[in-house]
Design an enzyme around this catalytic site. Structure first.
Site, PDB file in Angstrom:
ATOM      1  CB  ALA A  68     -17.409  80.941 -21.045  1.00 30.28           C
ATOM      2  CG  ASP A  69     -17.022  84.965 -15.830  1.00 29.45           C
ATOM      3  OD1 ASP A  69     -17.457  84.330 -14.971  1.00 29.45           O
ATOM      4  OD2 ASP A  69     -17.187  86.293 -15.597  1.00 29.45           O
ATOM      5  CB  THR A  70     -21.757  85.671 -19.094  1.00 31.18           C
ATOM      6  OG1 THR A  70     -21.415  84.836 -20.101  1.00 31.18           O
ATOM      7  CG2 THR A  70     -22.578  86.799 -19.631  1.00 31.18           C
ATOM      8  N   GLY A 105     -16.407  86.379 -21.980  1.00 29.52           N
ATOM      9  CA  GLY A 105     -15.201  85.783 -22.380  1.00 29.52           C
ATOM     10  C   GLY A 105     -15.054  84.423 -22.523  1.00 29.52           C
TER      11      GLY A 105
END
EC number: 3.6.1.9
Length: 194
Positions: A68-70, A105
């Site tokens: 995940a990436d924010t 994502g």
């Protein structure tokens, strides 16, 4: 049940999965976080894929990897983690009294035999702050709470007291859109809770 690997060292993502009843291990691989995309939703999907694949490269068994990436964006400009306190103050002064977007994502990789089956998606949440004066912003920045967070704040902490409205998934702003993750994995035949 297949082992679940979280390809993120984020304490917030770990806490969200624990709260949702998922048993998992953490394994992060080395990957360059230099996106080739320009749109926030595309950037977070690309970076989540890189993180998931970096961890998957270290695994030789059937399992499920979640990367995940924010990012926080304002007027389509990405606001990363603050470089220093003054950068954090500038960011929060820019966001106060306005609406910005938080994109996360997520990539789920499921290993079956020698093959990895990928699935990526992104989630967007709009966050609106009440007006916040400079003294309150500086007090918050001095606390250090937002210094390791995209956009220079954590919604689940002190600065959450300035949130006027959220349109979308709260957990997405914290760092992992849990409801969407369960929905997407269920569609793929994956039960994260066993």
């Amino acid at each position: 049940m297949k082992k679940i690997i979280l390809a993120s060292a984020s304490p917030r993502r770990k806490e969200i999965l624990k709260q949702m009843g998922v048993q998992f291990s953490v394994l992060t691989g080395n990957c360059e976080e230099n996106p080739t995309k320009t749109e926030p939703a595309e950037i977070v999907e690309e970076l989540s894929r890189k993180k998931a694949w970096a961890a998957a490269g270290l695994i030789a068994q059937d399992c499920i990897v979640i990367g995940a990436d924010t990012v926080v964006a304002y007027e389509n400009k990405i606001l990363g983690k603050p470089k220093d306190e003054e950068d954090a103050v500038r960011t929060l002064e820019m966001l106060q009294g306005k609406t910005h977007q938080v994109y996360t994502g997520v990539t789920v990789l499921e290993r079956k035999g020698e093959e990895w089956i990928p699935h990526s998606f992104s989630e967007r949440t709009d966050v609106t702050f009440y007006p916040v004066d400079g003294q309150e912003i500086r007090r918050y920045v001095k606390s250090g709470e937002g210094m390791d967070k995209a956009g220079s704040y954590g919604i689940q902490g002190y600065f959450g007291g300035y949130v006027k409205k959220i349109c979308g998934d709260y957990w997405n702003v914290v760092g992992l859109p849990a409801g969407r993750l369960f929905y997407e994995t269920k569609k793929s035949g994956i039960n994260l809770r066993g």
